[in-house]
Structure formats: structure tokens, C-alpha cells
Design a protein around this motif. Sequence first.
Motif, mmCIF file in Angstrom:
data_model
loop_
_atom_site.group_PDB
_atom_site.id
_atom_site.type_symbol
_atom_site.label_atom_id
_atom_site.label_comp_id
_atom_site.label_asym_id
_atom_site.label_seq_id
_atom_site.Cartn_x
_atom_site.Cartn_y
_atom_site.Cartn_z
ATOM 1 N N ILE A 6 -24.680 26.458 -50.357
ATOM 2 C CA ILE A 6 -24.855 25.126 -49.401
ATOM 3 C C ILE A 6 -26.381 25.581 -48.499
ATOM 4 O O ILE A 6 -26.427 26.691 -48.222
ATOM 5 N N VAL A 7 -27.125 24.581 -48.819
ATOM 6 C CA VAL A 7 -28.311 24.593 -48.033
ATOM 7 C C VAL A 7 -28.432 23.712 -46.918
ATOM 8 O O VAL A 7 -28.432 22.504 -47.261
ATOM 9 N N SER A 8 -28.821 24.509 -45.820
ATOM 10 C CA SER A 8 -28.631 23.701 -44.630
ATOM 11 C C SER A 8 -29.346 24.043 -43.339
ATOM 12 O O SER A 8 -29.373 25.225 -43.129
ATOM 13 N N LYS A 9 -30.173 23.234 -42.865
ATOM 14 C CA LYS A 9 -30.858 23.555 -41.690
ATOM 15 C C LYS A 9 -29.928 24.066 -40.393
ATOM 16 O O LYS A 9 -30.132 24.892 -39.750
ATOM 17 N N ASP A 10 -28.841 23.196 -40.563
ATOM 18 C CA ASP A 10 -27.907 23.301 -39.416
ATOM 19 C C ASP A 10 -26.336 23.927 -40.033
ATOM 20 O O ASP A 10 -26.200 23.816 -41.273
ATOM 21 N N VAL A 11 -25.572 24.405 -39.179
ATOM 22 C CA VAL A 11 -24.202 25.093 -39.670
ATOM 23 C C VAL A 11 -23.033 24.284 -39.404
ATOM 24 O O VAL A 11 -23.003 24.030 -38.175
ATOM 25 N N ASN A 12 -22.563 23.559 -40.244
ATOM 26 C CA ASN A 12 -21.352 22.906 -39.760
ATOM 27 C C ASN A 12 -19.833 23.452 -40.239
ATOM 28 O O ASN A 12 -19.967 23.569 -41.393
ATOM 29 N N LYS A 13 -19.366 24.145 -39.355
ATOM 30 C CA LYS A 13 -18.169 24.834 -39.718
ATOM 31 C C LYS A 13 -17.149 24.055 -40.283
ATOM 32 O O LYS A 13 -16.481 24.551 -41.210
ATOM 33 N N ARG A 14 -16.757 22.878 -39.910
ATOM 34 C CA ARG A 14 -15.692 22.096 -40.713
ATOM 35 C C ARG A 14 -16.218 21.824 -42.127
ATOM 36 O O ARG A 14 -15.147 22.011 -42.864
ATOM 37 N N ILE A 15 -17.450 21.624 -42.355
ATOM 38 C CA ILE A 15 -17.718 21.613 -43.870
ATOM 39 C C ILE A 15 -17.573 22.855 -44.603
ATOM 40 O O ILE A 15 -17.012 23.028 -45.702
ATOM 41 N N GLY A 87 -26.162 20.521 -47.061
ATOM 42 C CA GLY A 87 -25.285 21.214 -45.640
ATOM 43 C C GLY A 87 -24.495 20.192 -45.079
ATOM 44 O O GLY A 87 -23.496 20.487 -44.206
ATOM 45 N N ASP A 88 -24.740 18.874 -45.258
ATOM 46 C CA ASP A 88 -24.149 17.789 -44.374
ATOM 47 C C ASP A 88 -22.893 17.162 -45.553
ATOM 48 O O ASP A 88 -22.497 16.037 -45.105
ATOM 49 N N THR A 89 -22.749 17.752 -46.626
ATOM 50 C CA THR A 89 -21.886 17.015 -47.493
ATOM 51 C C THR A 89 -20.949 17.830 -48.032
ATOM 52 O O THR A 89 -20.748 18.946 -48.290
ATOM 53 N N ASN A 131 -26.625 14.270 -53.330
ATOM 54 C CA ASN A 131 -26.507 15.196 -52.312
ATOM 55 C C ASN A 131 -25.988 16.673 -52.707
ATOM 56 O O ASN A 131 -25.720 17.568 -52.204
ATOM 57 N N GLN A 132 -25.967 16.556 -54.252
ATOM 58 C CA GLN A 132 -25.593 17.778 -54.913
ATOM 59 C C GLN A 132 -25.986 17.855 -56.438
ATOM 60 O O GLN A 132 -26.362 16.880 -56.817
ATOM 61 N N MET A 133 -26.176 18.867 -56.957
ATOM 62 C CA MET A 133 -26.748 18.926 -58.199
ATOM 63 C C MET A 133 -26.161 20.499 -58.863
ATOM 64 O O MET A 133 -26.197 21.252 -58.201
ATOM 65 N N VAL A 134 -25.487 20.421 -59.970
ATOM 66 C CA VAL A 134 -25.180 21.777 -60.700
ATOM 67 C C VAL A 134 -26.472 21.861 -61.466
ATOM 68 O O VAL A 134 -26.957 21.320 -62.711
ATOM 69 N N PHE A 135 -27.291 22.964 -61.080
ATOM 70 C CA PHE A 135 -28.585 23.352 -61.787
ATOM 71 C C PHE A 135 -28.256 24.529 -62.639
ATOM 72 O O PHE A 135 -27.497 25.502 -62.297
ATOM 73 N N GLU A 136 -28.653 24.494 -63.893
ATOM 74 C CA GLU A 136 -28.500 25.521 -64.826
ATOM 75 C C GLU A 136 -30.004 26.156 -65.056
ATOM 76 O O GLU A 136 -30.809 25.512 -65.271
ATOM 77 N N TYR A 208 -13.598 8.455 -52.067
ATOM 78 C CA TYR A 208 -14.865 8.862 -52.678
ATOM 79 C C TYR A 208 -14.898 10.016 -53.066
ATOM 80 O O TYR A 208 -13.985 10.989 -52.776
ATOM 81 N N ASP A 209 -15.852 10.308 -54.052
ATOM 82 C CA ASP A 209 -16.034 11.521 -54.673
ATOM 83 C C ASP A 209 -16.924 12.374 -53.652
ATOM 84 O O ASP A 209 -16.717 13.680 -53.750
ATOM 85 N N ILE A 210 -17.724 12.022 -52.968
ATOM 86 C CA ILE A 210 -18.749 12.481 -52.201
ATOM 87 C C ILE A 210 -18.983 11.808 -50.904
ATOM 88 O O ILE A 210 -19.092 10.661 -50.779
ATOM 89 N N ILE A 211 -18.854 12.693 -49.749
ATOM 90 C CA ILE A 211 -19.085 12.065 -48.434
ATOM 91 C C ILE A 211 -20.093 12.992 -47.737
ATOM 92 O O ILE A 211 -20.187 14.099 -48.006
ATOM 93 N N ALA A 212 -20.691 12.347 -46.790
ATOM 94 C CA ALA A 212 -21.848 12.961 -46.014
ATOM 95 C C ALA A 212 -22.054 12.877 -44.613
ATOM 96 O O ALA A 212 -21.862 11.376 -44.096
ATOM 97 N N TYR A 213 -22.068 13.850 -43.840
ATOM 98 C CA TYR A 213 -22.328 13.373 -42.267
ATOM 99 C C TYR A 213 -23.661 13.573 -41.832
ATOM 100 O O TYR A 213 -24.204 14.556 -41.418
ATOM 101 N N GLU A 214 -24.088 12.263 -42.021
ATOM 102 C CA GLU A 214 -25.746 12.238 -41.528
ATOM 103 C C GLU A 214 -25.955 11.711 -40.044
ATOM 104 O O GLU A 214 -26.560 10.989 -39.749
ATOM 105 N N ASN A 215 -25.757 12.851 -39.206
ATOM 106 C CA ASN A 215 -25.827 12.669 -37.798
ATOM 107 C C ASN A 215 -27.227 12.545 -37.506
ATOM 108 O O ASN A 215 -27.555 12.075 -36.226
#
Length: 238
Positions: A6-15, A87-89, A131-136, A208-215
Motif C-alpha cells: 500500500i503506497v500512501s502519503k497519508d495513513v488511513n487506519k480504517r483502510i 493508499g486511499d483505496t 487505483n491498483q495493479m498486480v505487478f509481475e 463495487y469491486d474497488i472504492i476510493a476515499y479521495e478526500n
Amino acid sequence: MSGIVIVSKDVNKRILDYFIKNFDEKIFLVTPKKCKFLEIEVINDHDILIFEKFKNLQRGRWYYQQFLKYEVVLKFRDYKRLWIIDGDTVLRKDLSKEVLYSTFKPTYKKYNNFYYKVFQEKGYEFSFVTNQMVFEREFLVNMLNIIENKFYKNWMDVFLENIDEENVFSEYQAYGNFIAKNKNIQRVKIFRRMDLINDSIENALKKYDIIAYENHHKVDFLRKIKYKIDYFFGRSLG
């Protein structure tokens, strides 16, 4: 071996709590913030990639986050596959690691302008920015080696030199374009303004499959009404 980053400038404990509760993979948090979690390994993002190269670039911090994700994949050598998530996802735990996901909505033209400029290959018309990707790791290394062999310089320098107003780099769109011919592509349903909705993660992931909190995005009365209507009817905002 595979893991979640999870790559995030901020830390969202709920996520983060959601991922701890619902996923079995090893979880890493890459962030500039100082924090501790028993279940998550926290890594300072500057230990992966320093910001210096990006400080004079317009939207430098936005680009930094994108290059950071590639560097994570390259430096986590023990992991053949990394599921990198913004990180918001939050996403459903049953999404497949074998599938390349797309909204099947038109991609931002300037993303594909960049891809064509660097790879001399036309990108796909639909978006892999989910907002996500599986990188090989093998595929990403191959992709970046092609660039270095073509331009005779470091891939990151090549990308930075080719970014301008008409050519915009997207880590997800570029990698998606590169691997799409080797992957099964499936539609994914996304809601990007969960920060405007008073509902639980669990309920949202039934729609939804994916949700984001774009504060950090704009908020006004009309936007709130629009997104509440979109959410009520289950419209995808890819």
C-alpha cells in the motif's frame, strides 16, 4: 512469493484495518509518515526512492508516487508478484491476481501519448487506471530493459525527459499497455468518491469491486448530490 504494498502519503487506519482483516498476504505500507503496526511492515518511501529528481517537475509529488511504485517492484527482489494499491483505496478480496482489470472507459489521451512517444507502440484506448495493479517483476523488468536498450540510458531518466504537457506518464496505464497482450482483461467497477458517502466499506464492496476515499479532491454541494445519486444507482466512476 506475492505480497501487498500500500503506497500512501497519508495513513488511513480504517483502510489498513480492512486489509489486515481480509487478506492473507504479507502487507507492506510505503509512506513518509512515521507509524507502527504489528501486522504491517512500514517502510519509509525515501528508503525506496529519493525525491530529489522530481522537485523541479510540475506535479513532482504526483509523479514521484508513480515512479515509487515501479521502484518498489524492482527492489523487492524476493517477490515475483506485488499487488500495489493506492493508499486511499479498498478492493474486494476476491479480485484475481491473474487478471488485468480495466474500467473499459476511454483512457486519458495524454497517457497514451506518452506511451507511444517512449515505446513507439500504440496503447489501448481503454483505461487500466484502477487505483491498483498486480505487478509481475519479470514483466516490469522486461519493459524497462526495452527502454534502456533503446535509449542507452536509465529508464527513469528517459521517462522524466519525455514528460511534458502533452505526454503524461501513468504507471498503471503504461504497464497495462505493455502486458495487455499477455493477459485476460476483465471489467472492474469503481466508485472514487467514497469520502462523500456515509456507508460502510462492506456495503460499498457489495456494489463495487474497488472504492476510493479521495478526500483531497474538490467538494461542493452539487458534487455531493451527484456522487450520492451515482452511488445509490451503483454507477461506475472509472
